[in-house]
Write a protein that holds these residues in place. Structure first.
Motif, mmCIF file in Angstrom:
data_model
loop_
_atom_site.group_PDB
_atom_site.id
_atom_site.type_symbol
_atom_site.label_atom_id
_atom_site.label_comp_id
_atom_site.label_asym_id
_atom_site.label_seq_id
_atom_site.Cartn_x
_atom_site.Cartn_y
_atom_site.Cartn_z
ATOM 1 N N SER A 108 21.125 11.078 10.518
ATOM 2 C CA SER A 108 19.975 11.187 11.415
ATOM 3 C C SER A 108 19.150 9.913 11.352
ATOM 4 N N GLN A 109 18.282 9.715 12.332
ATOM 5 C CA GLN A 109 17.422 8.539 12.337
ATOM 6 C C GLN A 109 16.280 8.721 11.338
ATOM 7 N N PRO A 110 16.039 7.729 10.494
ATOM 8 C CA PRO A 110 14.963 7.868 9.510
ATOM 9 C C PRO A 110 13.586 7.776 10.153
ATOM 10 N N GLU A 111 12.636 8.465 9.550
ATOM 11 C CA GLU A 111 11.240 8.346 9.935
ATOM 12 C C GLU A 111 10.576 7.300 9.041
ATOM 13 N N GLN A 112 9.328 6.977 9.342
ATOM 14 C CA GLN A 112 8.597 5.950 8.613
ATOM 15 C C GLN A 112 8.551 6.253 7.123
ATOM 16 N N PRO A 113 8.816 5.248 6.298
ATOM 17 C CA PRO A 113 8.761 5.486 4.848
ATOM 18 C C PRO A 113 7.330 5.611 4.349
ATOM 19 N N ALA A 114 7.200 6.060 3.133
ATOM 20 C CA ALA A 114 5.887 6.200 2.517
ATOM 21 C C ALA A 114 5.295 4.829 2.198
ATOM 22 N N GLU A 148 29.252 -0.932 5.497
ATOM 23 C CA GLU A 148 28.898 -0.220 4.271
ATOM 24 C C GLU A 148 27.466 -0.516 3.865
ATOM 25 N N PHE A 149 27.058 -1.779 4.016
ATOM 26 C CA PHE A 149 25.682 -2.126 3.665
ATOM 27 C C PHE A 149 24.694 -1.379 4.560
ATOM 28 N N LEU A 150 24.943 -1.400 5.869
ATOM 29 C CA LEU A 150 24.022 -0.748 6.800
ATOM 30 C C LEU A 150 23.962 0.755 6.550
ATOM 31 N N ARG A 151 25.088 1.341 6.182
ATOM 32 C CA ARG A 151 25.086 2.778 5.886
ATOM 33 C C ARG A 151 24.254 3.067 4.631
ATOM 34 N N CYS A 152 24.411 2.238 3.604
ATOM 35 C CA CYS A 152 23.620 2.421 2.384
ATOM 36 C C CYS A 152 22.129 2.245 2.672
ATOM 37 N N MET A 153 21.792 1.241 3.451
ATOM 38 C CA MET A 153 20.388 1.026 3.811
ATOM 39 C C MET A 153 19.850 2.220 4.588
ATOM 40 N N HIS A 154 20.651 2.734 5.491
ATOM 41 C CA HIS A 154 20.281 3.910 6.287
ATOM 42 C C HIS A 154 19.985 5.106 5.374
ATOM 43 N N ILE A 155 20.873 5.346 4.414
ATOM 44 C CA ILE A 155 20.688 6.460 3.476
ATOM 45 C C ILE A 155 19.435 6.243 2.638
ATOM 46 N N GLY A 156 19.210 4.995 2.193
ATOM 47 C CA GLY A 156 18.016 4.694 1.423
ATOM 48 C C GLY A 156 16.748 4.993 2.192
ATOM 49 N N LEU A 157 16.713 4.638 3.477
ATOM 50 C CA LEU A 157 15.534 4.904 4.306
ATOM 51 C C LEU A 157 15.340 6.396 4.540
ATOM 52 N N LEU A 158 16.427 7.150 4.635
ATOM 53 C CA LEU A 158 16.297 8.609 4.759
ATOM 54 C C LEU A 158 15.668 9.205 3.499
ATOM 55 N N CYS A 159 15.963 8.615 2.355
ATOM 56 C CA CYS A 159 15.459 9.163 1.086
ATOM 57 C C CYS A 159 13.989 8.846 0.847
ATOM 58 N N VAL A 160 13.471 7.778 1.438
ATOM 59 C CA VAL A 160 12.084 7.376 1.161
ATOM 60 C C VAL A 160 11.141 7.752 2.293
ATOM 61 N N GLN A 161 11.544 8.658 3.164
ATOM 62 C CA GLN A 161 10.659 9.079 4.242
ATOM 63 C C GLN A 161 9.384 9.689 3.669
ATOM 64 N N GLU A 162 8.296 9.503 4.404
ATOM 65 C CA GLU A 162 6.985 9.915 3.895
ATOM 66 C C GLU A 162 6.888 11.411 3.674
#
Length: 661
Positions: A624-630, A587-601
């Motif tokens: 999906s795999q997240p891209e680099q954050p801003a 659950e933690f890794l999924r939340c972190m994954h979603i967070g990184l998807l939301c902060v993509q540059e």
């Protein structure tokens, strides 16, 4: 008569021709190895299907033994007849062998069906990645009104298809629609889910599809192709003559039938409501007859120009005790507020922000309130005050703070809210002692509540709102730790499909502002998604994004630190050590994954809040795999890691869980 007949027939031809031609496909990039047992099993499967004399409208099957089993699913849309379904299967077989043969995962869509195979068992698993929206090139004359009809119709059909057992995961319906005075027609729509899904996953799939298709609301017809569901709408009856059933009228909350006598009743009701609202606005917002002033109500680019700007002095004698029960008229007399707060006593002071202090109060009926008192040198000026009054009293959602009233008296500008016993989220999240009260379940509930509140603002409310200042201090917690989004002084209404605008005035809070907003003044619903992603990562880590480097020497920001850990396979090091006993790793890794998807540059890469809600609530949705954050800058050395590791350990707790790189 001949002209209208010709127009109708010609319109149908235009509609059908406007959609791109099938097939549509999604194919994995990798092939089966030569001489792989997968190939033999797939060849045998496809060969057996080509000999079918009768075809069910839905089936899922597999062939072979593990680990080389091939899984296959066929879905024919229920408005097609049996012969059409059989033909569609044969065509789909040809397409998939021509376009996607020997791929590890493949799906093709023809006009009336989809055909899918994979080496992974996808049965019963929701998948909305790679959805394909298709629109008609012919636009409608009144896009906003049409969008409203499409939205309500599809939502109603979705509820029936997902949760009515007799619907069997599909439903067709129509809604009366007057395109213009000369053309009274109906919107025809159809929704369907893969029949191996659960009702909740069916609902989630169609809700995601609706959000994506509404970006095409200017189109007279559209459809959405997904691995797990399908929807379509047109201004003609595409179901009739192609189905074993006829579509039904759809009216919100009225079952499946539509009475003709309801049309004039609803029309009269709408007119009455409009007149009532108009009278209310006239009374609430006095006209300044000596000066013609322009009032910014909704934004820098999306602006309502009004002659009837709020005249604060004229409000001094309005309202009163007798009017407190009138929810639509939220003015509260200054004497009532002074009595409730003991004349703004310091003992009643809850806190202070850039706008001024907040006081607790108790009304005569025992109701607890919170009073925001704008100081004369407040960062929140008259425009923001007006903005909050005009916006928030129209918004009703369990995850938005409720505005009970306002008061303007001489130099005083006051906003009266429902009282939140646990104050704001930042008071818990960034306090080492109070944070212990936020176990994993509570944090998940807070994350989900904020997401639902933002979804309401972006999509489900009567007004479409960009908040522009989402952060922990603007999330209040009630007695049960339920989150409520507050502070709409910076919020803006948007009207277009993308909800994008720009501003010369930079507002918001450092650390939560999306890069396109901070650097170019561009804001959209994706700006709020970025802020939500930062907030999510802060909640699960217990650390602020702003000033992260100064506090920990770990990395330039919390986003940079999270991104490094994610790519190095040590994502669990981000977890707040206080969560070690209550937090599920997955659950933690999924939340972190979603967070990184939301902060993509790139704002275009960030998901919509509707999809964020789906991802948070369904473990079967593929991410999906997240891209680099801003704002990702700087390097992360081994010394930084050691320093950060020590700083993030609390009371001797250490972080030893790791995931594969």
């Amino acid at each position: 008569m001949f002209f209208f007949l010709f127009y109708s027939v010609f319109s149908v031809i235009i509609h059908d021709a406007a959609h791109p031609d099938p097939p549509f496909k999604l194919c994995d990039t990798a092939n089966f190895p030569t001489n792989s047992p997968y190939r033999a099993n797939l060849d045998k499967l496809l060969s057996s299907l080509s000999t079918y004399q009768s075809v069910p409208k839905f089936y899922n099957t597999s062939l072979g033994t593990d680990p080389y089993r091939v899984y296959n699913l066929f879905l024919c849309y229920d408005y097609a007849n049996n012969d059409t379904c059989k033909t569609c299967l044969q065509v789909a077989l040809q397409y998939i062998q021509k376009l996607c043969l020997y791929k590890f995962d493949a799906v093709v869509w023809d006009e009336y069906c989809l055909f899918r195979y994979s080496t992974e068992n996808f049965f019963g698993k929701l998948n909305v990645t790679g959805n394909i929206p298709l629109d008609n090139i012919k636009n409608v004359s009144d896009p906003e009104r049409f969008r409203s009809v499409v939205n309500s119709t599809l939502h109603n059909l979705t509820k029936i298809a997902a949760f009515d057992p007799s619907a069997d995961m599909h439903f067709a319906g129509r809604t009366p629609y007057m395109e213009n005075r000369m053309n009274i027609t109906a919107l025809h729509a159809f929704v369907q889910c893969s029949k191996d899904l659960s009702p909740n996953d069916c609902y989630a799939c169609l809700e995601t599809a609706i959000t994506q298709i509404l970006d095409l609301y200017y189109s007279r017809g559209a459809r959405l192709l997904s691995r797990s569901c399908f929807l379509r709408y047109e201004l003609y009856n595409f179901v009739e003559g192609k189905s074993e059933f006829t579509d039904q009228d759809v009216v919100p909350k009225q079952g499946h039938s539509f009475k003709k006598w309801m049309i004039p009743v609803l029309s009269i009701g709408s007119v009455t409501l409009a007149l009532t609202i108009g009278y209310f606005i006239y009374c609430l917002v006095p006209r300044n007859r000596t000066r013609n002033r322009e009032s910014k109500i909704s934004g820098d680019q999306t602006t309502y120009q009004k002659d009837n700007n709020l005249d604060f002095q004229n409000h001094r004698t309005r309202g009163g005790t007798d009017n407190l029960d009138q929810k639509e008229y939220p003015f509260i007399e200054i004497d009532i507020i002074k009595e409730a707060t003991n004349n703004f006593s310091d003992s009643n002071k809850l806190g202070e922000g850039g706008f001024g202090p907040v006081f607790k109060g108790v009304l005569a009926n025992g109701e607890e309130i919170a009073v925001k008192r704008l100081s004369t040198n407040s960062d929140q000026g008259s425009d923001e005050f007006i903005n909050e009054v005009m916006l928030i009293h129209k918004l009703q959602h369990k995850n938005l703070v409720k505005l009970l009233g306002f008061c303007v008296h001489e130099e005083e500008k006051l906003l009266v809210y429902e009282y939140m016993p646990n104050s704001s989220l930042d008071g818990f999240l960034f306090d080492s002692r109070k944070r212990a009260r936020l176990n994993w379940t509570t944090r998940l509930d807070i994350i989900n509540g904020i997401a639902r509140g933002m979804l309401y603002l972006h999509q489900d409310s009567r007004l479409k709102i960009i908040h522009r200042d989402l952060k922990p201090s603007n999330v209040l917690l009630d007695a049960n730790m339920n989150p409520k989004i507050s502070d709409f002084g910076m919020a803006r209404i948007f009207g277009g499909p993308d909800g994008e605008a720009n501003t010369a005035k930079l507002v918001g809070t450092r650390g939560y502002m999306a890069p396109e907003f901070a650097m170019e003044g561009l804001y959209s619903i994706k700006s709020d998604v970025f802020s939500f992603g930062v907030l999510l990562l802060e909640i699960i880590s217990g650390r602020r994004n702003a000033g992260f480097h100064l506090m920990t020497k770990c990395a330039p920001s919390l986003l940079a630190y999270a991104w490094k850990l994610w790519n190095e396979g040590t994502a669990l090091e981000l977890r707040d050590p206080l969560l070690a006993d209550s937090c599920s790793q997955n659950e933690f890794l999924r939340c972190m994954h979603i967070g990184l998807l939301c902060v993509q540059e790139d704002a275009q890469d960030r998901p919509l809040m509707s999809y964020v809600v789906v991802m948070l609530n369904s473990q079967t949705v593929s991410l999906s795999q997240p891209e680099q954050p801003a704002f990702f800058i700087g390097k992360f050395t081994d010394h930084d890691r050691e320093t950060c590791y020590n700083n993030l350990s609390i009371n001797g707790l250490t972080i030893s869980d790791q995931i594969p790189r």
